[in-house]
Motif scaffolding. Structure first.
Motif, mmCIF file in Angstrom:
data_model
loop_
_atom_site.group_PDB
_atom_site.id
_atom_site.type_symbol
_atom_site.label_atom_id
_atom_site.label_comp_id
_atom_site.label_asym_id
_atom_site.label_seq_id
_atom_site.Cartn_x
_atom_site.Cartn_y
_atom_site.Cartn_z
ATOM 1 N N ALA A 189 18.308 -32.234 9.725
ATOM 2 C CA ALA A 189 18.047 -33.066 8.544
ATOM 3 C C ALA A 189 17.551 -32.213 7.382
ATOM 4 O O ALA A 189 18.004 -32.370 6.240
ATOM 5 C CB ALA A 189 17.034 -34.160 8.868
ATOM 6 N N PHE A 190 16.631 -31.290 7.642
ATOM 7 C CA PHE A 190 16.097 -30.430 6.586
ATOM 8 C C PHE A 190 17.147 -29.432 6.113
ATOM 9 O O PHE A 190 17.312 -29.207 4.912
ATOM 10 C CB PHE A 190 14.842 -29.712 7.075
ATOM 11 N N PHE A 191 17.880 -28.845 7.048
ATOM 12 C CA PHE A 191 18.964 -27.914 6.700
ATOM 13 C C PHE A 191 19.964 -28.585 5.753
ATOM 14 O O PHE A 191 20.348 -28.022 4.728
ATOM 15 C CB PHE A 191 19.671 -27.441 7.970
ATOM 16 N N ASN A 192 20.380 -29.787 6.126
ATOM 17 C CA ASN A 192 21.357 -30.510 5.305
ATOM 18 C C ASN A 192 20.774 -30.856 3.943
ATOM 19 O O ASN A 192 21.457 -30.754 2.922
ATOM 20 C CB ASN A 192 21.833 -31.765 6.034
ATOM 21 N N TYR A 193 19.515 -31.251 3.914
ATOM 22 C CA TYR A 193 18.869 -31.632 2.658
ATOM 23 C C TYR A 193 18.749 -30.442 1.700
ATOM 24 O O TYR A 193 19.148 -30.545 0.539
ATOM 25 C CB TYR A 193 17.486 -32.222 2.946
ATOM 26 N N ILE A 194 18.217 -29.314 2.185
ATOM 27 C CA ILE A 194 17.990 -28.182 1.282
ATOM 28 C C ILE A 194 19.292 -27.528 0.831
ATOM 29 O O ILE A 194 19.322 -26.838 -0.180
ATOM 30 C CB ILE A 194 17.032 -27.122 1.874
ATOM 31 N N ASP A 218 22.030 -29.388 0.206
ATOM 32 C CA ASP A 218 22.808 -30.439 -0.481
ATOM 33 C C ASP A 218 24.135 -30.717 0.219
ATOM 34 O O ASP A 218 25.178 -30.859 -0.418
ATOM 35 C CB ASP A 218 23.062 -30.073 -1.949
ATOM 36 N N ILE A 219 24.095 -30.798 1.534
ATOM 37 C CA ILE A 219 25.311 -31.046 2.303
ATOM 38 C C ILE A 219 25.603 -32.545 2.273
ATOM 39 O O ILE A 219 24.737 -33.347 2.618
ATOM 40 C CB ILE A 219 25.174 -30.511 3.733
ATOM 41 N N ILE A 223 27.360 -32.036 11.445
ATOM 42 C CA ILE A 223 26.415 -30.977 11.822
ATOM 43 C C ILE A 223 25.360 -31.524 12.781
ATOM 44 O O ILE A 223 25.026 -30.891 13.783
ATOM 45 C CB ILE A 223 25.760 -30.361 10.566
ATOM 46 N N LYS A 224 24.842 -32.718 12.474
ATOM 47 C CA LYS A 224 23.836 -33.351 13.334
ATOM 48 C C LYS A 224 24.363 -33.499 14.765
ATOM 49 O O LYS A 224 23.685 -33.116 15.722
ATOM 50 C CB LYS A 224 23.464 -34.716 12.765
ATOM 51 N N TYR A 225 25.571 -34.032 14.901
ATOM 52 C CA TYR A 225 26.131 -34.232 16.235
ATOM 53 C C TYR A 225 26.420 -32.900 16.931
ATOM 54 O O TYR A 225 26.242 -32.773 18.144
ATOM 55 C CB TYR A 225 27.391 -35.096 16.178
#
Length: 77
Positions: free
Chosen positions: A21-26, A28-29, A37-39
């Motif tokens: 969640a943080f990776f995607n947020y920072i 801007d995915i 990515i989560k799955y």
């Protein structure tokens, strides 16, 4: 406790240095990519092969949307 430290329904993300969640947020995915990515990150520890199928599904959705966008321009609606 911070929200990033709380995980409801297991601990399958806590092993990562950077949670998805943080990776995607920072980075801007966008949603479809972020969900894939989560799955992909959790499949071994939570949903097994079904999570791989879910990741593939979101990638296929993205591919179809992008192909359609190329056909009709940026106005999908």
């Amino acid at each position: 406790m911070k929200a990033i430290e709380l995980q409801i329904g297991g601990d399958h993300y806590k092993k990562f240095r950077i949670q998805p969640a943080f990776f995607n947020y920072i980075n801007d995915i966008p949603y479809l990519e972020a969900t894939a990515i989560k799955y992909l990150c959790r499949w071994r520890d939570k949903g097994g092969v079904q999570d791989l199928d879910k990741a593939i599904h979101f990638i296929e959705l993205l591919k179809e949307f992008e192909q359609e966008k190329l056909k009709v321009g940026h106005n999908l609606l």
